[in-house]
Design an enzyme around this catalytic site. Structure first.
Site, mmCIF file in Angstrom:
data_model
loop_
_atom_site.group_PDB
_atom_site.id
_atom_site.type_symbol
_atom_site.label_atom_id
_atom_site.label_comp_id
_atom_site.label_asym_id
_atom_site.label_seq_id
_atom_site.Cartn_x
_atom_site.Cartn_y
_atom_site.Cartn_z
ATOM 1 N N ASP A 430 0.859 -1.179 0.000
ATOM 2 C CA ASP A 430 0.000 0.000 0.000
ATOM 3 C C ASP A 430 0.904 1.241 0.000
ATOM 4 O OD1 ASP A 430 -2.351 1.624 0.399
ATOM 5 O OD2 ASP A 430 -1.708 1.816 2.478
ATOM 6 N N ASP A 625 -1.600 -0.944 5.830
ATOM 7 C CA ASP A 625 -1.873 -0.378 7.153
ATOM 8 C C ASP A 625 -3.333 -0.030 7.391
ATOM 9 O OD1 ASP A 625 -1.953 1.856 5.393
ATOM 10 O OD2 ASP A 625 -1.642 3.194 7.094
ATOM 11 N N ASP A 629 -6.873 -2.548 3.507
ATOM 12 C CA ASP A 629 -5.799 -3.494 3.209
ATOM 13 C C ASP A 629 -6.027 -4.857 3.869
ATOM 14 O OD1 ASP A 629 -4.280 -1.557 1.794
ATOM 15 O OD2 ASP A 629 -3.539 -0.753 3.690
#
Length: 734
Positions: A430, A625, A629
């Site tokens: 990410d 995070d 996700d």
């Protein structure tokens, strides 16, 4: 750059519904800078009727006997399917402690491998019968889970650890029972018993299974963390206008609900009245607040940042976005549990080898020298195969690994996932909060009026933004921290546009480009486009409808991250960026970092889709995070969460980076590789010595006068346990 996010439209899996209609985001504005947000349409998943009670199941292939299932029953009643039977964590702990209590007198009153230790007590009246009684209770009570597991394994025609443990404790008990009777009948001819080995094997194996169950239970905490993102009660407007608090599970489609400032939205719905700013980072992973107006959709679990509003519920409890994410996390987590543990396979091989060798030895030596001579030989074969060392081979390495990991800022939540480290080829990451700091910071202040320098413009903007809760406002206030701000009167927060007020009798405002265009106020579009192309969000400072400056804010790359990406490439790994951010910002960050594969403007299910696509090619590590996700973290071969991220992401991951530094992944990779090596070595030490020991115990050298007694068999077993322990302690990260 390649692999851009426009590919995603053709990648939705079967079973998913079309995108939600009318999930509109405001045009570019101060509270919704399009450069940062991208497309925020929510993806629907198959409806899940109960968002609060989850079951994890993966029964895998019908031939597999080692299945796992997780059920959270509340309190200490945690259930897990293991070895073909349902195990209760509370019962397992109770069984372990009671078995340990029974073990103490057995250890004191019986010799170890036929040898009296300094603390061994002898000569008590009825001592042998007392030990037999204690051993019998321990055998049937402490061994019950293993007998049930062995029954399931044998029923599936796939003997593994449960079967080998049952074989070991059964041989130890029944031969000890025989020894007790023979010693009572003929005291002058002592037959060695194995009550010590029986007790220690049961205790060690119970403890090992408790540790394993804890690992599986921890993996399920993501679902609970997701449920905690929605409030327990909602403020429902009755027909007479009164507000009544109701549990969210009682919400019905069409209910009118009041959402107060700083509360979370209780369910998916549509705004009826009010113009709030919502934090929808759980959906996009990006920290920009989203300005909403009547008819706009809202997602359950998002945070109301500034003002109360009324919404109409469009999806009942258990059918909204968060419930769908829960379902994805649960499914992805349970899919991991079908992988057979290597130690189980080794135990299965050892079971066949030991039982086959013992039977052959018993038959051959009975024919040659009689049953009395053959029985100790067969028992010796089975004693050597008792999986003390095999049962400790993996847990000891795991204990050492978790200790080393903690010292290096790594929290290992699922050690089994790390066994896939050699297959990892792609590292999917990410962007916001993982590769970047996840906080907007002022990157540049530009003056268009000679009467104002950069610092004066920053102070003016900060004074106006003091009344705003927007993340961009926070970035400006942080940049002006410590500076004396002028007093603002007649402050007004303009939804979807910015803020304005009066300072020293002059009208000032901080507005977005969209607001300026709507008001037909001229601004430097070249300067604006330059900042936007860099992936920044831009706000303009105005005095009496005249643009006097602009502030560009962006999310800074974490220190050391470009070097980390370079090292990943040097190790032969392929870094890939997956982000909910807009394409321009994603490409800008990827260029700085040196990442060639970029997928932008993704939703949670899009990320899962990419994880599975890359997994079809090779092993995948996912790093993230945010709530968005968590399904991808759970679906990847190895999921790594940033410690500063959301609790949901942390719960869904196999590993947590406590210090939130992506570079710690390098330490994780080295540790996982070395851990895998140590596990294989320990399995060889724990079971491999049987290649030589089993034939010796079976008496292949008896014609030459070499006999391996039960005592020597037990000694060899103990030595292998010592070697396993020493080898585990030599584990290092580098």
């Amino acid at each position: 750059m390649k692999d851009l996010s426009q590919e995603k439209n053709s990648q939705h899996q079967a079973g998913w519904e079309d995108k939600q209609k009318n999930m509109t985001m405001p045009d570019e504005g101060h509270t919704n800078h399009q450069q940062q947000m991208g497309d925020c349409d929510a993806m629907q998943m198959p409806e899940h009727q109960d968002g609060h009670h989850q079951m994890h199941m993966d029964m895998g292939n019908d031939q597999h006997a080692h299945h796992e299932m997780h059920m959270d029953m509340g309190g200490d009643h945690h259930m897990m399917m293991h070895g073909g039977q349902m195990m209760d964590m509370g019962d397992m702990r109770k069984r372990f402690w009671l078995s340990l209590i029974l073990t103490v007198p057995i250890v004191i009153l019986s010799p170890m491998m036929g040898m009296n230790l300094p603390f061994t007590v002898t000569g008590l009246p009825g001592q042998n019968w007392l030990v037999l009684l204690l051993g019998t209770v321990l055998f049937f009570y402490g061994g019950q889970p293993f007998f049930k597991g062995a029954k399931a394994e044998l029923g599936a025609k796939q003997p593994a650890m449960m079967t080998l443990i049952s074989l070991g404790i059964s041989v130890a008990y029944f031969y000890s029972l025989y020894a007790s009777v023979m010693n009572a009948i003929s005291p002058q001819v002592h037959v060695m018993d194995f009550f010590w080995e029986l007790a220690s094997l049961i205790d060690i194996m119970l403890l090992g299974h408790i540790i394993e169950m804890n690992t599986v239970m921890n993996a399920g905490s993501a679902v609970t963390a997701l449920a905690n993102l929605v409030p327990k009660d909602a403020h429902v407007k009755e027909a007479d206008g009164h507000i009544v608090d109701k549990p969210i599970q009682d919400l019905q489609v069409g209910d009118l609900v009041l959402v107060k400032e700083n509360e979370r939205v209780p369910a998916d719905g549509v705004i009826v009245s009010g113009q709030p700013t919502l934090d929808e980072s759980l959906l996009t992973g990006e920290s920009v607040g989203v300005s909403k107006k009547p008819t706009d959709d809202v997602v359950g679990g998002s945070q109301n940042l500034n003002r109360s509003f009324t919404m109409k519920v469009t999806k009942a409890a258990g059918q909204g976005f968060l419930a769908q994410v829960q379902q994805m996390v649960a499914k992805a987590q349970s899919s991991k549990s079908d992988t057979e543990n290597l130690a189980d396979r080794v135990a299965g091989w050892l079971f066949y080898a030991a039982s086959g060798t013992a039977i052959i030895a018993l038959i051959v030596w009975t024919m040659l020298r009689g049953f009395t001579f053959a029985l100790p030989i067969a028992v010796t074969v089975l004693v050597i195969a008792c999986p003390h060392a095999l049962g400790l081979a993996i847990p000891l390495v795991t204990a050492r690994m978790t200790g080393l990991a903690a010292q290096h800022g790594l929290l290992i939540q699922n050690r089994n996932a790390l066994e896939d480290i050699k297959q990892i080829k792609y590292v999917l990451m990410d962007k916001t909060g993982t590769l970047t700091a996840g906080k907007f910071k002022v990157q540049a202040v530009k003056s268009f009026d000679p009467a104002y320098n950069q610092q004066e413009l920053l102070v003016l903007a900060a004074a106006l933004e003091e009344g705003s809760t927007h993340p961009l406002a926070k970035g400006i206030l942080e940049a002006a921290a410590g500076k004396e701000l002028p007093t603002v009167v007649n402050f007004d927060n303009i939804p979807g546009a910015g803020v304005k007020g009066v300072i020293d009798g002059q009208h000032y405002a901080v507005l977005s480009a969209a607001a300026l265009k709507q008001a037909q106020i001229a601004f430097d579009e070249e300067s604006y486009n330059e900042a936007a192309q860099a992936g920044y969000s831009v706000s303009f400072i105005l005095k009496e409808k005249q643009v006097i400056g602009q502030v560009a804010e962006g999310d800074a790359i974490k220190p050391g991250t470009p070097a980390f990406i370079k090292q990943l490439k040097a190790m032969g790994l392929v870094p890939v960026m997956l982000t909910g951010d807009n394409e321009k910002a994603a490409l800008k960050a990827a260029h700085i970092l040196g990442i060639d594969h970029v997928h932008a403007e993704l939703k949670p299910n899009d990320k899962v889709t990419f994880v599975k696509q890359y997994e079809a090619k090779a092993g995948v590590m996912m790093v993230g995070d945010g709530v968005n996700d968590s399904p991808a973290l759970a679906a990847a071969n190895i999921g790594v969460a940033i410690g500063a991220g959301t609790q949901v992401a942390i719960s869904a991951a196999d590993v947590v980076l406590v210090d939130s530094k992506p570079s710690d992944i390098l330490a994780l990779i080295h540790l996982a590789l070395h851990t895998r090596t140590k596990m294989i070595e320990n399995l060889w030490w724990g079971a491999g010595y049987n290649i030589i020991a089993l034939p010796l115990a079976a008496g292949v050298l008896i014609p030459w006068g070499i006999v391996l007694s039960p005592l020597m068999g037990a000694v060899l077993m103990s030595l292998s346990t010592i070697v396993v322990a020493i080898n585990a302690m030599t584990l290092k990260i580098k």
